[in-house]
Design an enzyme around this catalytic site. Structure first.
Site, PDB file in Angstrom:
ATOM      1  N   GLU A 240      46.818  30.642  35.073  1.00  0.00           N
ATOM      2  CA  GLU A 240      45.546  30.285  35.802  1.00  0.00           C
ATOM      3  C   GLU A 240      44.714  29.334  34.779  1.00  0.00           C
ATOM      4  O   GLU A 240      44.560  29.340  34.150  1.00  0.00           O
ATOM      5  CB  GLU A 240      44.376  31.046  36.106  1.00  0.00           C
ATOM      6  CG  GLU A 240      43.164  30.224  36.666  1.00  0.00           C
ATOM      7  CD  GLU A 240      42.335  31.447  36.981  1.00  0.00           C
ATOM      8  OE1 GLU A 240      41.266  31.284  37.394  1.00  0.00           O
ATOM      9  OE2 GLU A 240      41.828  32.414  36.200  1.00  0.00           O
TER      10      GLU A 240
ATOM     11  N   LYS B 288      42.970  29.596  46.219  1.00  0.00           N
ATOM     12  CA  LYS B 288      42.285  30.901  45.500  1.00  0.00           C
ATOM     13  C   LYS B 288      41.503  31.155  46.322  1.00  0.00           C
ATOM     14  O   LYS B 288      40.834  30.352  46.569  1.00  0.00           O
ATOM     15  CB  LYS B 288      41.971  30.463  43.545  1.00  0.00           C
ATOM     16  CG  LYS B 288      41.081  31.839  43.464  1.00  0.00           C
ATOM     17  CD  LYS B 288      40.848  31.434  42.035  1.00  0.00           C
ATOM     18  CE  LYS B 288      40.040  33.112  41.711  1.00  0.00           C
ATOM     19  NZ  LYS B 288      39.606  32.786  39.749  1.00  0.00           N
TER      20      LYS B 288
ATOM     21  N   CYS C  98      44.108  35.342  39.702  1.00  0.00           N
ATOM     22  CA  CYS C  98      42.833  35.797  39.087  1.00  0.00           C
ATOM     23  C   CYS C  98      41.475  36.637  39.533  1.00  0.00           C
ATOM     24  O   CYS C  98      42.297  37.817  39.774  1.00  0.00           O
ATOM     25  CB  CYS C  98      42.325  35.208  38.242  1.00  0.00           C
ATOM     26  SG  CYS C  98      41.246  35.792  36.578  1.00  0.00           S
TER      27      CYS C  98
END
Length: 255
Positions: A40, A106, A140
């Site tokens: 990331e 995300k 994540c």
């Protein structure tokens, strides 16, 4: 499918040094691979200083990813800080060897670090079709939200890229296994190592897990490139024998 997982320390908010570092790591890959996965925010580290580091989709890092994909004849995936329409995104880019790409913004912002105050959340689940594999892109903190990752598309592989700190490593390990088992899917998680500018320590634990929760690659803590090979046919045979996905709940996510 052969996948190279690259686990390394990151230079804080220094895209050129990070690209240089990943250049050397990618050059270490001697065998042919189909996909190279980076962590990331691999060009900057997990930063809330988006205005200082953000690039456009025509910026140097995306062009570098296209170059690497062409040179290695392999897809390259990782997340980058992107600015678009006066907004900032933690965006996972999946670049095909042809230079074409797809991306995923995300969905779940890490509010504990203020990510929700800086970055705009994505509103779409993205499944990439590559070499006959359906690959679900995740970043994540998404790992903590199983409903969004639920395998309703019959995907074959989930990719998680992360800057996941040492203090919560047990959660990383457990949740990656859970996502594999509950979705009867391969899971690959790529994390960074080293300390960031806030002195948060990261020990990696990049890993690959099969559809039954067994390690293809056990969690790694050292700096390195780790190449694995996944067998889709074995997974399909297992899904026929253990048809758990047919009993999954029906639901709708309001984005």
């Amino acid at each position: 499918m052969k996948i190279a997982l690259i686990q390394t320390d990151l230079f804080w908010q220094n895209a050129s040094k990070n690209r240089e570092n990943f250049d050397s790591k990618i050059n270490e890959i001697q065998s042919e691979v189909n996909l190279i996965v980076l962590p990331e925010m691999f060009s900057t580290g997990f930063t809330m200083n988006a205005s200082e580091v953000a690039e456009t989709m025509q910026g140097d890092t995306i062009e570098w990813m296209k170059l690497k994909a062409k040179q290695k004849n392999a897809a390259v995936a990782g997340s980058v800080v992107i600015t678009e329409n006066e907004k900032y995104y933690n965006r996972m880019i999946f670049v095909f060897p042809s230079g074409e790409f797809q991306y995923y913004d995300k969905r779940h912002s890490f509010s504990l670090a203020g990510e929700d105050k800086v970055y705009t959340c994505g509103n779409q689940k993205v499944i990439v079709d590559y070499l006959g594999w359906k690959i679900c892109l995740q970043i994540c903190y998404d790992l903590r939200f199983p409903v969004f990752a639920r395998n309703v598309e019959n995907y074959d592989l989930i990719l998680y890229v992360a800057n996941w700190p040492k203090v919560r490593t047990n959660a990383w390990d457990v949740l990656l296994k859970a996502r594999a088992i509950e979705n009867l899917s391969y899971v690959v998680g790529v994390n960074r190592i080293g300390n960031d500018a806030h002195d948060y320590e990261h020990i990696g634990h990049s890993q690959a897990i099969d559809f039954l929760g067994n390690y293809v690659l056990e969690p790694q803590e050292k700096n390195g490139v780790f190449v694995i090979e996944l067998d889709k046919n074995t997974m399909y045979e297992t899904r026929k024998k253990l048809d758990f996905l047919s009993d999954k709940d029906q639901f709708e996510i309001k984005l």
